[in-house]
Design a protein around this motif. Structure first.
Motif, PDB file in Angstrom:
ATOM      1  N   GLY A  30       0.818  -1.215   0.000  1.00  0.00           N
ATOM      2  CA  GLY A  30       0.000   0.000   0.000  1.00  0.00           C
ATOM      3  C   GLY A  30       0.848   1.261   0.000  1.00  0.00           C
ATOM      4  N   SER A  34       0.862   4.156  -2.842  1.00  0.00           N
ATOM      5  CA  SER A  34       0.680   5.576  -2.550  1.00  0.00           C
ATOM      6  C   SER A  34       1.832   6.407  -3.096  1.00  0.00           C
ATOM      7  N   GLU A  38      -2.023   6.214  -7.266  1.00  0.00           N
ATOM      8  CA  GLU A  38      -3.080   5.222  -7.420  1.00  0.00           C
ATOM      9  C   GLU A  38      -3.744   5.244  -8.791  1.00  0.00           C
ATOM     10  N   ARG A  39      -3.332   6.166  -9.649  1.00  0.00           N
ATOM     11  CA  ARG A  39      -3.885   6.190 -11.004  1.00  0.00           C
ATOM     12  C   ARG A  39      -2.796   5.881 -12.035  1.00  0.00           C
ATOM     13  N   THR A  74      -3.644  -4.852 -11.188  1.00  0.00           N
ATOM     14  CA  THR A  74      -3.502  -3.497 -11.727  1.00  0.00           C
ATOM     15  C   THR A  74      -3.937  -3.435 -13.181  1.00  0.00           C
ATOM     16  N   GLN A  77      -7.591  -4.105 -14.051  1.00  0.00           N
ATOM     17  CA  GLN A  77      -8.443  -2.925 -13.877  1.00  0.00           C
ATOM     18  C   GLN A  77      -8.295  -1.945 -15.036  1.00  0.00           C
ATOM     19  N   ARG A  82     -10.975   0.985 -15.365  1.00  0.00           N
ATOM     20  CA  ARG A  82     -11.049   1.697 -14.090  1.00  0.00           C
ATOM     21  C   ARG A  82     -10.047   2.848 -14.128  1.00  0.00           C
ATOM     22  N   THR A  84      -8.731   4.311 -11.272  1.00  0.00           N
ATOM     23  CA  THR A  84      -7.801   4.212 -10.152  1.00  0.00           C
ATOM     24  C   THR A  84      -7.531   2.736  -9.876  1.00  0.00           C
ATOM     25  N   TRP A  86      -7.169  -0.441  -7.444  1.00  0.00           N
ATOM     26  CA  TRP A  86      -7.621  -0.988  -6.166  1.00  0.00           C
ATOM     27  C   TRP A  86      -6.938  -2.326  -5.951  1.00  0.00           C
ATOM     28  N   SER A  92      -2.394  -5.340   0.319  1.00  0.00           N
ATOM     29  CA  SER A  92      -1.880  -3.993   0.596  1.00  0.00           C
ATOM     30  C   SER A  92      -1.010  -3.958   1.857  1.00  0.00           C
TER      31      SER A  92
END
Length: 198
Positions: A30, A34, A38-39, A74, A77, A82, A84, A86, A92
């Motif tokens: 996680g 960060s 996250e995008r 990743t 998504q 998506r 972002t 998740w 995480s």
């Protein structure tokens, strides 16, 4: 796939990871997410490849599988559009020591500078638009094979090299590097298939 605040180079990505995890004893998945953003699908693939390649980290049992799972989640998504990234809370929270992380990142500094001096925007259609989905599919295939690679010495390093090249190609919009990543993937697949204890 790229965002305005994404790292501009591999060296920038390494510096960002070190700076944004300073003062921590352990760094979680996680925390890495960060630090990278996250995008930022491309940089996440890049950092998964770099960590798999790095000594003291990529050789830890379970780490290549963990990173392969992160890449699959990743890019899956991305395929479903998506905006972002998740990842599950259990994934995480998985950690490595920051000392080992920094040693691995420091080991990558010289190769990163060399790669950054070589990359440039070219054949961008391979890493944007429909081309990025083809690259995402190849990366997901590499990631799915990473658990098998843990039992075949040095094969996970080939996967790390391929993911690093794909991620850097996306970040730098370098389609030629993406083609080289495809070749690295093919070489790794050949190595794995010829060394599986059938």
């Amino acid at each position: 796939m790229n965002q305005p605040d994404d790292p501009a180079s591999l060296t920038d990505l390494l510096d960002r990871l070190k700076a944004r995890t300073e003062g921590q004893d352990h760094v979680s998945v996680g925390d890495i997410l960060s630090a990278v953003g996250e995008r930022s699908f491309g940089p996440l693939v890049l950092i998964a490849g770099v960590i798999t390649l790095a000594p003291l980290i990529g050789d830890i049992p379970g780490v290549p599988t963990l990173l392969g799972l992160m890449v699959m989640l990743t890019l899956g998504q991305l395929v479903f559009q998506r905006h972002t990234v998740w990842i599950p809370a259990k994934l995480s929270r998985r950690t490595v020591t920051r000392e080992n992380l920094v040693k691995g990142l420091d080991w990558m500094v010289k190769p990163a500078r060399f790669l950054d001096s070589w990359t440039q925007q070219r054949l961008t259609w391979l890493v944007t638009g429909p081309g990025q989905y083809v690259m995402a599919g190849i990366c997901m295939t590499v990631a799915a094979a990473m658990p098998v690679m843990e039992v075949i010495p040095f094969s996970a390093n080939g996967a790390g090299l391929a993911l690093t090249a794909f991620g850097l190609a996306i970040v730098a919009r370098d389609g030629l590097l993406a083609l080289l990543a495809v070749l690295a993937t093919g070489g790794t697949a050949w190595f794995v298939l010829t060394n599986i204890p059938w």
